[in-house]
Scaffold this motif. Sequence first.
Motif, PDB file in Angstrom:
ATOM      1  N   LYS A 140      -9.214  21.602  11.792  1.00 25.87           N
ATOM      2  CA  LYS A 140      -9.717  20.825  12.296  1.00 25.87           C
ATOM      3  C   LYS A 140     -10.521  18.994  12.237  1.00 25.87           C
ATOM      4  CE  LYS A 140     -14.429  21.682  10.490  1.00 25.87           C
ATOM      5  NZ  LYS A 140     -15.931  22.444  10.318  1.00 25.87           N
ATOM      6  N   TYR A 141      -9.308  19.723  11.138  1.00 29.20           N
ATOM      7  CA  TYR A 141      -9.989  17.507  10.579  1.00 29.20           C
ATOM      8  C   TYR A 141      -8.972  16.863  11.112  1.00 29.20           C
ATOM      9  CZ  TYR A 141     -14.187  18.223   8.727  1.00 29.20           C
ATOM     10  OH  TYR A 141     -15.715  19.318   8.410  1.00 29.20           O
ATOM     11  N   VAL A 142      -7.631  17.618  11.493  1.00 29.68           N
ATOM     12  CA  VAL A 142      -6.181  16.655  12.146  1.00 29.68           C
ATOM     13  C   VAL A 142      -6.537  16.367  13.080  1.00 29.68           C
ATOM     14  CG1 VAL A 142      -3.755  16.170  11.781  1.00 29.68           C
ATOM     15  CG2 VAL A 142      -5.271  17.304   9.300  1.00 29.68           C
ATOM     16  N   ASN A 143      -6.933  17.428  13.753  1.00 27.84           N
ATOM     17  CA  ASN A 143      -6.368  17.690  15.177  1.00 27.84           C
ATOM     18  C   ASN A 143      -7.422  18.311  16.250  1.00 27.84           C
ATOM     19  OD1 ASN A 143      -4.175  17.273  15.966  1.00 27.84           O
ATOM     20  ND2 ASN A 143      -3.282  18.540  14.359  1.00 27.84           N
ATOM     21  N   PRO A 144      -8.929  17.391  16.214  1.00 21.93           N
ATOM     22  CA  PRO A 144     -10.090  17.930  16.439  1.00 21.93           C
ATOM     23  C   PRO A 144      -9.784  18.192  17.608  1.00 21.93           C
ATOM     24  CG  PRO A 144     -10.638  15.441  15.441  1.00 21.93           C
ATOM     25  CD  PRO A 144      -8.755  16.290  15.493  1.00 21.93           C
ATOM     26  N   ARG A 192      -1.565   7.519   4.999  1.00 19.27           N
ATOM     27  CA  ARG A 192      -1.791   8.820   4.613  1.00 19.27           C
ATOM     28  C   ARG A 192      -1.358   9.919   5.948  1.00 19.27           C
ATOM     29  NH1 ARG A 192      -7.977   8.551   4.879  1.00 19.27           N
ATOM     30  NH2 ARG A 192      -7.615   7.887   6.841  1.00 19.27           N
ATOM     31  N   VAL A 193      -0.536  10.828   5.546  1.00 16.46           N
ATOM     32  CA  VAL A 193       0.003  12.158   6.389  1.00 16.46           C
ATOM     33  C   VAL A 193      -0.828  13.310   6.071  1.00 16.46           C
ATOM     34  CG1 VAL A 193       2.217  13.268   6.362  1.00 16.46           C
ATOM     35  CG2 VAL A 193       1.938  10.273   5.929  1.00 16.46           C
ATOM     36  N   PHE A 194      -1.903  13.578   7.277  1.00 18.01           N
ATOM     37  CA  PHE A 194      -2.593  15.107   6.688  1.00 18.01           C
ATOM     38  C   PHE A 194      -1.875  15.749   7.277  1.00 18.01           C
ATOM     39  CE2 PHE A 194      -6.098  11.779   6.807  1.00 18.01           C
ATOM     40  CZ  PHE A 194      -6.162  12.222   5.764  1.00 18.01           C
ATOM     41  N   ASN A 195      -1.893  17.433   6.865  1.00 17.77           N
ATOM     42  CA  ASN A 195      -0.685  17.778   7.139  1.00 17.77           C
ATOM     43  C   ASN A 195       0.086  17.623   7.996  1.00 17.77           C
ATOM     44  OD1 ASN A 195      -3.318  19.120   6.046  1.00 17.77           O
ATOM     45  ND2 ASN A 195      -3.954  20.162   7.821  1.00 17.77           N
ATOM     46  N   GLY A 196       1.041  16.604   6.999  1.00 21.89           N
ATOM     47  CA  GLY A 196       2.526  16.654   7.749  1.00 21.89           C
ATOM     48  C   GLY A 196       2.172  15.539   9.155  1.00 21.89           C
ATOM     49  N   GLU A 197       1.250  15.196   9.501  1.00 21.35           N
ATOM     50  CA  GLU A 197       1.187  14.417  10.525  1.00 21.35           C
ATOM     51  C   GLU A 197       0.075  13.343   9.979  1.00 21.35           C
ATOM     52  OE1 GLU A 197      -0.700  15.543  13.462  1.00 21.35           O
ATOM     53  OE2 GLU A 197      -0.544  18.379  13.651  1.00 21.35           O
ATOM     54  N   PRO A 198       1.103  11.502  10.204  1.00 20.09           N
ATOM     55  CA  PRO A 198       0.510  10.634   9.934  1.00 20.09           C
ATOM     56  C   PRO A 198      -0.839  10.072  10.950  1.00 20.09           C
ATOM     57  CG  PRO A 198       3.183  10.222  10.856  1.00 20.09           C
ATOM     58  CD  PRO A 198       2.723  11.655  11.310  1.00 20.09           C
ATOM     59  N   ARG A 199      -1.806   9.671  10.114  1.00 19.75           N
ATOM     60  CA  ARG A 199      -2.912   9.247  10.641  1.00 19.75           C
ATOM     61  C   ARG A 199      -3.196   7.989  10.093  1.00 19.75           C
ATOM     62  NH1 ARG A 199      -2.322  12.677  13.427  1.00 19.75           N
ATOM     63  NH2 ARG A 199      -3.171  14.336  14.448  1.00 19.75           N
ATOM     64  N   TYR A 212       0.933  -0.897   0.049  1.00 16.09           N
ATOM     65  CA  TYR A 212       0.057  -0.146   0.312  1.00 16.09           C
ATOM     66  C   TYR A 212       1.085   1.313   0.066  1.00 16.09           C
ATOM     67  CZ  TYR A 212      -3.448  -3.443   0.948  1.00 16.09           C
ATOM     68  OH  TYR A 212      -4.782  -4.225   1.497  1.00 16.09           O
ATOM     69  N   PRO A 213       1.108   2.492  -1.220  1.00 17.74           N
ATOM     70  CA  PRO A 213       1.489   3.388  -0.796  1.00 17.74           C
ATOM     71  C   PRO A 213       0.827   4.611   0.115  1.00 17.74           C
ATOM     72  CG  PRO A 213       0.124   3.483  -2.649  1.00 17.74           C
ATOM     73  CD  PRO A 213      -0.563   1.404  -1.855  1.00 17.74           C
ATOM     74  N   GLU A 214       2.158   5.391  -0.126  1.00 13.89           N
ATOM     75  CA  GLU A 214       1.965   6.514   0.834  1.00 13.89           C
ATOM     76  C   GLU A 214       1.479   7.647   0.071  1.00 13.89           C
ATOM     77  OE1 GLU A 214       4.995   7.573   4.008  1.00 13.89           O
ATOM     78  OE2 GLU A 214       5.071   9.044   3.052  1.00 13.89           O
ATOM     79  N   GLN A 215      -0.052   8.749   0.697  1.00 15.14           N
ATOM     80  CA  GLN A 215      -0.180  10.318   0.341  1.00 15.14           C
ATOM     81  C   GLN A 215       0.024  10.350   1.403  1.00 15.14           C
ATOM     82  OE1 GLN A 215      -4.652   9.133  -0.382  1.00 15.14           O
ATOM     83  NE2 GLN A 215      -4.246  10.419  -1.968  1.00 15.14           N
ATOM     84  N   ARG A 216       0.388  12.012   0.864  1.00 18.70           N
ATOM     85  CA  ARG A 216       0.119  13.106   1.720  1.00 18.70           C
ATOM     86  C   ARG A 216      -1.331  14.689   1.441  1.00 18.70           C
ATOM     87  NH1 ARG A 216       4.361  14.509   4.805  1.00 18.70           N
ATOM     88  NH2 ARG A 216       5.697  12.556   4.727  1.00 18.70           N
TER      89      ARG A 216
END
Length: 324
Positions: free
Chosen positions: A152-156, A204-211, A142-146
């Motif tokens: 508010k969706y990264v750190n609710p 997935r990496v959201f706004n630079g943070e792995p999730r 599985y690949p990685e995606q940024r």
Amino acid sequence: MQSFLFAGRDGRGAARLLSMLMACCCLVLSSALLLVALATPAHAAVLSLDAPHSTGDGKPFVVTVTADAPGDVVLDWRGQAVTVPMAADGTRTGWTGQAILAVPLDAKPGTETLRARVAGQPKAVSAQTGVTRAIAVVRAAYPEQRLTVEGKYVNPDKAALDRHEAERVRVKAALALRTPERLWALPMERPVAGDVSSLFGLRRVFNGEPRAPHRGLDLRGEAGEPVTACASGRVVLAEKHYFAGNSVYIDHGMGVVSMYFHLSAMDVAPGQTVARGQAIGRVGSTGRVTGPHLHFGMAVLGDMVDPQVLLENAPANTGATTRE
Ligand SMILES: [Zn+2]
């Protein structure tokens, strides 16, 4: 010599006692035979299993069971028991049934044992009552995606997290359903015509943070375009969630549940029966998204799996953009 058992004083008394004793023995013996007959079924079905020798984590696979006698079959898989409804096989003298199984994303590589047994038989499988198959678990790539989304969706905040937690409880209950009827059919229908914009399993990496990895398949679609059910089933949830936006969950039976996220409109209600291809809502961009698309998810026995494997005309992956 007179046996002490035969306490009678003459031969006739001894003969009477002997015949009574024999009658008792016959009764005991015939009772024992009756018990054996009751404990042994007239004919325990002989089963055979058609399943892959290996599977990737997060990739669903189909198991076909055949039997030479009617009656339900139970599959034991990773601690869960799935009852397989069996139907007369038109082409052969026998009965056949199918189930969809999987190992979850990130499952450890190794070997899992699939067991098929006649319903009502204990788990310990003998040659008479069941069969087993070793299935190797391998890591799918599985690949990685940024991605960049609203903060508010990264750190609710706490209110959002509380809301998300309450939604998770409801989703968990929906995924725990084990409706015995098989309502699904293969291949399943694509819920929208568009190509894939984001694959299942992306790291997935959201706004630079792995999730958490992406647990569905994103399909391209215009806002307002109809979304259709991938298979027949019963709606279990139709509500607005924090991350998933307007979400519809459909139970297809035997532990298979499909889900449709980010809808602009929901056209079904919980409890409603839907047919394969029936419109259930419209493509939208509600929840944590970067633009309108359909997030199409599939759960098998409570684990999220890659739905692409089960679709007819598996959609092309045009990669590139992303959606969530
Ligand atoms: Zn998605």
